[in-house]
Design a protein around this motif. Structure first.
Motif, PDB file in Angstrom:
ATOM      1  N   LEU A  69      10.870  -1.236  10.780  1.00  0.00           N
ATOM      2  CA  LEU A  69       9.526  -1.750  11.032  1.00  0.00           C
ATOM      3  C   LEU A  69       9.219  -3.063  10.311  1.00  0.00           C
ATOM      4  O   LEU A  69       8.668  -3.984  10.940  1.00  0.00           O
ATOM      5  CB  LEU A  69       8.496  -0.680  10.663  1.00  0.00           C
ATOM      6  CG  LEU A  69       7.030  -1.036  10.930  1.00  0.00           C
ATOM      7  CD1 LEU A  69       6.803  -1.347  12.405  1.00  0.00           C
ATOM      8  CD2 LEU A  69       6.118   0.095  10.459  1.00  0.00           C
ATOM      9  N   PRO A  70       9.552  -3.226   9.029  1.00  0.00           N
ATOM     10  CA  PRO A  70       9.167  -4.490   8.377  1.00  0.00           C
ATOM     11  C   PRO A  70       9.803  -5.712   9.012  1.00  0.00           C
ATOM     12  O   PRO A  70       9.138  -6.750   9.171  1.00  0.00           O
ATOM     13  CB  PRO A  70       9.632  -4.300   6.925  1.00  0.00           C
ATOM     14  CG  PRO A  70      10.589  -3.163   6.947  1.00  0.00           C
ATOM     15  CD  PRO A  70      10.160  -2.292   8.073  1.00  0.00           C
ATOM     16  N   GLY A  71      11.069  -5.627   9.386  1.00  0.00           N
ATOM     17  CA  GLY A  71      11.725  -6.777  10.010  1.00  0.00           C
ATOM     18  C   GLY A  71      11.081  -7.167  11.323  1.00  0.00           C
ATOM     19  O   GLY A  71      10.929  -8.360  11.629  1.00  0.00           O
ATOM     20  N   PHE A  72      10.658  -6.184  12.106  1.00  0.00           N
ATOM     21  CA  PHE A  72      10.040  -6.479  13.388  1.00  0.00           C
ATOM     22  C   PHE A  72       8.618  -7.014  13.212  1.00  0.00           C
ATOM     23  O   PHE A  72       8.177  -7.892  13.965  1.00  0.00           O
ATOM     24  CB  PHE A  72      10.038  -5.233  14.269  1.00  0.00           C
ATOM     25  CG  PHE A  72      11.418  -4.822  14.719  1.00  0.00           C
ATOM     26  CD1 PHE A  72      12.422  -5.758  14.880  1.00  0.00           C
ATOM     27  CD2 PHE A  72      11.710  -3.498  14.971  1.00  0.00           C
ATOM     28  CE1 PHE A  72      13.698  -5.390  15.284  1.00  0.00           C
ATOM     29  CE2 PHE A  72      12.980  -3.120  15.385  1.00  0.00           C
ATOM     30  CZ  PHE A  72      13.979  -4.065  15.538  1.00  0.00           C
ATOM     31  N   LEU A  73       7.880  -6.486  12.232  1.00  0.00           N
ATOM     32  CA  LEU A  73       6.537  -7.007  11.977  1.00  0.00           C
ATOM     33  C   LEU A  73       6.591  -8.476  11.568  1.00  0.00           C
ATOM     34  O   LEU A  73       5.798  -9.301  12.045  1.00  0.00           O
ATOM     35  CB  LEU A  73       5.848  -6.181  10.882  1.00  0.00           C
ATOM     36  CG  LEU A  73       5.383  -4.778  11.268  1.00  0.00           C
ATOM     37  CD1 LEU A  73       4.838  -4.051  10.034  1.00  0.00           C
ATOM     38  CD2 LEU A  73       4.324  -4.830  12.360  1.00  0.00           C
ATOM     39  N   VAL A  74       7.517  -8.815  10.684  1.00  0.00           N
ATOM     40  CA  VAL A  74       7.642 -10.208  10.240  1.00  0.00           C
ATOM     41  C   VAL A  74       8.092 -11.106  11.393  1.00  0.00           C
ATOM     42  O   VAL A  74       7.582 -12.216  11.579  1.00  0.00           O
ATOM     43  CB  VAL A  74       8.616 -10.301   9.053  1.00  0.00           C
ATOM     44  CG1 VAL A  74       8.880 -11.762   8.699  1.00  0.00           C
ATOM     45  CG2 VAL A  74       8.051  -9.575   7.847  1.00  0.00           C
ATOM     46  N   LEU A  75       9.036 -10.624  12.194  1.00  0.00           N
ATOM     47  CA  LEU A  75       9.521 -11.416  13.324  1.00  0.00           C
ATOM     48  C   LEU A  75       8.393 -11.726  14.298  1.00  0.00           C
ATOM     49  O   LEU A  75       8.174 -12.892  14.673  1.00  0.00           O
ATOM     50  CB  LEU A  75      10.640 -10.658  14.044  1.00  0.00           C
ATOM     51  CG  LEU A  75      11.156 -11.312  15.339  1.00  0.00           C
ATOM     52  CD1 LEU A  75      11.867 -12.615  15.030  1.00  0.00           C
ATOM     53  CD2 LEU A  75      12.066 -10.363  16.105  1.00  0.00           C
ATOM     54  N   GLY A  83       0.776  -1.232   0.000  1.00  0.00           N
ATOM     55  CA  GLY A  83       0.000   0.000   0.000  1.00  0.00           C
ATOM     56  C   GLY A  83       0.808   1.282   0.000  1.00  0.00           C
ATOM     57  O   GLY A  83       0.364   2.301  -0.562  1.00  0.00           O
ATOM     58  N   LEU A  84       1.998   1.277   0.609  1.00  0.00           N
ATOM     59  CA  LEU A  84       2.783   2.510   0.654  1.00  0.00           C
ATOM     60  C   LEU A  84       3.154   3.028  -0.737  1.00  0.00           C
ATOM     61  O   LEU A  84       3.057   4.242  -0.982  1.00  0.00           O
ATOM     62  CB  LEU A  84       4.045   2.312   1.508  1.00  0.00           C
ATOM     63  CG  LEU A  84       3.868   2.482   3.022  1.00  0.00           C
ATOM     64  CD1 LEU A  84       5.161   2.147   3.755  1.00  0.00           C
ATOM     65  CD2 LEU A  84       3.421   3.892   3.362  1.00  0.00           C
ATOM     66  N   PRO A  85       3.572   2.168  -1.678  1.00  0.00           N
ATOM     67  CA  PRO A  85       3.862   2.695  -3.030  1.00  0.00           C
ATOM     68  C   PRO A  85       2.628   3.315  -3.685  1.00  0.00           C
ATOM     69  O   PRO A  85       2.754   4.346  -4.366  1.00  0.00           O
ATOM     70  CB  PRO A  85       4.343   1.458  -3.796  1.00  0.00           C
ATOM     71  CG  PRO A  85       4.797   0.504  -2.757  1.00  0.00           C
ATOM     72  CD  PRO A  85       3.917   0.742  -1.579  1.00  0.00           C
ATOM     73  N   VAL A  86       1.468   2.702  -3.481  1.00  0.00           N
ATOM     74  CA  VAL A  86       0.235   3.247  -4.061  1.00  0.00           C
ATOM     75  C   VAL A  86      -0.090   4.596  -3.424  1.00  0.00           C
ATOM     76  O   VAL A  86      -0.424   5.568  -4.115  1.00  0.00           O
ATOM     77  CB  VAL A  86      -0.927   2.252  -3.859  1.00  0.00           C
ATOM     78  CG1 VAL A  86      -2.235   2.855  -4.367  1.00  0.00           C
ATOM     79  CG2 VAL A  86      -0.624   0.934  -4.563  1.00  0.00           C
ATOM     80  N   LEU A  87       0.015   4.663  -2.108  1.00  0.00           N
ATOM     81  CA  LEU A  87      -0.266   5.915  -1.407  1.00  0.00           C
ATOM     82  C   LEU A  87       0.728   7.007  -1.803  1.00  0.00           C
ATOM     83  O   LEU A  87       0.335   8.164  -2.029  1.00  0.00           O
ATOM     84  CB  LEU A  87      -0.213   5.679   0.100  1.00  0.00           C
ATOM     85  CG  LEU A  87      -0.514   6.890   0.991  1.00  0.00           C
ATOM     86  CD1 LEU A  87      -1.939   7.374   0.757  1.00  0.00           C
ATOM     87  CD2 LEU A  87      -0.298   6.533   2.460  1.00  0.00           C
ATOM     88  N   ALA A  88       1.995   6.621  -1.919  1.00  0.00           N
ATOM     89  CA  ALA A  88       3.014   7.596  -2.298  1.00  0.00           C
ATOM     90  C   ALA A  88       2.748   8.151  -3.698  1.00  0.00           C
ATOM     91  O   ALA A  88       2.901   9.356  -3.943  1.00  0.00           O
ATOM     92  CB  ALA A  88       4.402   6.963  -2.233  1.00  0.00           C
ATOM     93  N   PHE A 103      12.224   3.687   2.422  1.00  0.00           N
ATOM     94  CA  PHE A 103      12.977   2.983   3.463  1.00  0.00           C
ATOM     95  C   PHE A 103      12.246   1.724   3.935  1.00  0.00           C
ATOM     96  O   PHE A 103      12.897   0.742   4.301  1.00  0.00           O
ATOM     97  CB  PHE A 103      13.271   3.931   4.630  1.00  0.00           C
ATOM     98  CG  PHE A 103      14.400   4.878   4.330  1.00  0.00           C
ATOM     99  CD1 PHE A 103      15.712   4.520   4.587  1.00  0.00           C
ATOM    100  CD2 PHE A 103      14.160   6.121   3.768  1.00  0.00           C
ATOM    101  CE1 PHE A 103      16.760   5.370   4.296  1.00  0.00           C
ATOM    102  CE2 PHE A 103      15.204   6.986   3.474  1.00  0.00           C
ATOM    103  CZ  PHE A 103      16.510   6.611   3.737  1.00  0.00           C
ATOM    104  N   PHE A 104      10.920   1.728   3.917  1.00  0.00           N
ATOM    105  CA  PHE A 104      10.189   0.506   4.257  1.00  0.00           C
ATOM    106  C   PHE A 104      10.481  -0.579   3.222  1.00  0.00           C
ATOM    107  O   PHE A 104      10.685  -1.743   3.573  1.00  0.00           O
ATOM    108  CB  PHE A 104       8.687   0.787   4.324  1.00  0.00           C
ATOM    109  CG  PHE A 104       7.886  -0.357   4.881  1.00  0.00           C
ATOM    110  CD1 PHE A 104       7.636  -0.444   6.234  1.00  0.00           C
ATOM    111  CD2 PHE A 104       7.378  -1.350   4.045  1.00  0.00           C
ATOM    112  CE1 PHE A 104       6.893  -1.498   6.761  1.00  0.00           C
ATOM    113  CE2 PHE A 104       6.642  -2.408   4.557  1.00  0.00           C
ATOM    114  CZ  PHE A 104       6.402  -2.481   5.922  1.00  0.00           C
ATOM    115  N   ARG A 105      10.533  -0.209   1.950  1.00  0.00           N
ATOM    116  CA  ARG A 105      10.821  -1.184   0.897  1.00  0.00           C
ATOM    117  C   ARG A 105      12.233  -1.742   1.055  1.00  0.00           C
ATOM    118  O   ARG A 105      12.452  -2.952   0.911  1.00  0.00           O
ATOM    119  CB  ARG A 105      10.647  -0.534  -0.472  1.00  0.00           C
ATOM    120  CG  ARG A 105      10.868  -1.484  -1.639  1.00  0.00           C
ATOM    121  CD  ARG A 105      10.312  -0.936  -2.938  1.00  0.00           C
ATOM    122  NE  ARG A 105      10.773   0.420  -3.204  1.00  0.00           N
ATOM    123  CZ  ARG A 105      10.002   1.502  -3.158  1.00  0.00           C
ATOM    124  NH1 ARG A 105       8.722   1.382  -2.839  1.00  0.00           N
ATOM    125  NH2 ARG A 105      10.488   2.704  -3.426  1.00  0.00           N
TER     126      ARG A 105
END
Length: 411
Positions: A314-320, A218-223, A237-239
């Motif tokens: 954030l992505p690494g922690f969400l997946v963990l 969603g972030l690329p679409v929102l951006a 940076f999230f990507r």
């Protein structure tokens, strides 16, 4: 049979205890992600006994499979294990903010790496990393490769990593090790050891995985729709944090593509910041704070650094967190335990290969630095000096070597 460290690990600690432990690690853990795992093991496994050796190796193996910064994910999970969700957050902040603050200071005009004394400190800290990783390899090998089969898996992992350097080789080594463990390291059900449990509910895990997917898509679409600078910065940076495995230096080409190629940060500034990132403790992912502070897209300064820092971790922690509740259940099965025995042996091999290259080859460049590395190793293993004190000894030794070499060069 459950070991004494496992019993100690089962008890909960306080958030203040986690803060103190990780703040000290945050200001003394030099040398990159492999060295960080060594620091964690020395302080939190051997000295504080928050988790046993096997549980720690399981956690390291899991982090290698997930996107994001492996050492920071391990640190977050250890804080979570010790003091719950707030403990995980505090562990992340205490380990990350010291280096992030230093790199933001560099971006805003300060200098950390000029002059022969500063160069000597950096060289000495690299040598300390050699001793820390060597101690970790020896200790983990004693526990995780106690027989010929698992020692053979470790040697095979070394061969794979040497022949196929980089994160793909590391992933391949763990996969091969796990499959070999399934074939060679099975035990009867009653001998399967208990697992460390992180207490994350399945509903929370699923929610984190869903949120990760929504943000990644969603972030690329929102951006693209709103073109708001802060959203563009967060998306980039999230990507980058979502697409890198193993963390550390692997993230650099992704960051370069996200901020240098579109002209947000100049190439010279990018390289200068990368050089500064080598001189500070903590995770290399904090390089994002430097880039966010300098970026022409986004709020810039401290606010830009904060956006970039949160977005890349954030992505690494969400997946963990998303995987942990299922990991708890899976690794209690005998077949999964056999897989993990092989994977843990492979982790020992990966650490051993990394001990040579890049840790040893980049730090030990002559006789004096080799002598300093041996001295630091003896202090850690034989004298049992705490790692933070060995960091001070290594830094002082590096300065002394630099000064003596300078005098000899002038003479």
């Amino acid at each position: 049979m459950t070991s004494a460290p496992d019993t100690a690990a089962a008890s909960r600690g306080s958030v203040g205890e986690v803060l103190r432990a990780f703040l000290r690690l945050g200001v003394t853990s030099f040398g990159g992600p492999i060295a960080h795992l060594g620091y964690f093991r020395a302080d939190l496994v051997e000295r504080r006994r928050w988790i046993d050796e096997k549980g720690y190796a399981d956690l390291v193996a899991l982090a290698q499979f997930l996107p994001g910064p492996a050492s920071s994910q391990v640190g977050f999970a250890l804080g979570l294990l010790r003091a719950g969700p707030l403990g995980g957050l505090v562990a992340f902040l205490a380990f990350t903010l010291p280096s992030a603050a230093l790199l933001v200071a560099v971006a805003l005009g300060a200098s950390l790496v000029e002059g022969p004394i500063a160069a000597g400190v950096i060289a000495g800290l690299k040598v300390v990393a050699v001793a820390i990783v060597a101690q970790a390899v020896v200790g983990m090998a004693r526990t995780l490769t106690p027989d010929a089969r698992r020692a053979g898996i470790a040697v095979a992992a070394i061969a794979i990593v040497v022949l196929a350097p980089g994160i793909l080789g590391q992933l391949a080594a763990i996969v091969v090790g796990a499959l070999a463990g399934l074939l060679l390291c099975r035990r009867p059900r009653e001998e399967v050891e208990s697992s460390t449990r992180f207490g994350v509910p399945k509903a929370v895990g699923i929610a984190c995985l869903v949120l990760f997917g929504l943000l990644l898509a969603g972030l690329p679409v929102l951006a693209a729709a709103v073109r708001a600078p802060v959203v563009l910065l967060a998306d980039a940076f999230f990507r980058a944090g979502s697409l890198v495995f193993g963390g550390g230096h692997v993230v650099l080409p992704l960051l370069e593509a996200e901020v240098v190629d579109p002209g947000w940060v100049g190439a010279a500034d990018f390289l200068a910041g990368y050089g500064a990132a080598q001189a500070v403790p903590g995770p290399l992912f904090t390089f994002a704070a430097y880039l966010g502070a300098l970026s022409e897209v986004g709020p810039g300064g401290v606010a830009g650094a904060a956006v970039a820092l949160v977005a890349i971790f954030l992505p690494g922690f969400l997946v963990l967190v998303g995987v942990l509740p299922f990991w708890d259940a899976l690794r209690r099965r005998p077949g999964a335990q056999a897989l993990l025995r092989g994977a843990n042996a492979a982790v020992v091999g990966i650490l051993a290969a990394a001990l040579y290259d890049p840790v040893f080859t980049s730090a030990v460049v002559d006789g004096p630095t080799f002598l300093l590395a041996v001295g630091c190793f003896v202090l850690l293993v034989a004298v049992r000096v705490p790692p933070w004190a060995v960091v001070l000894v290594g830094a002082a030794g590096g300065v002394l070597i630099a000064l003596v070499s300078g005098v000899a060069g002038v003479a």
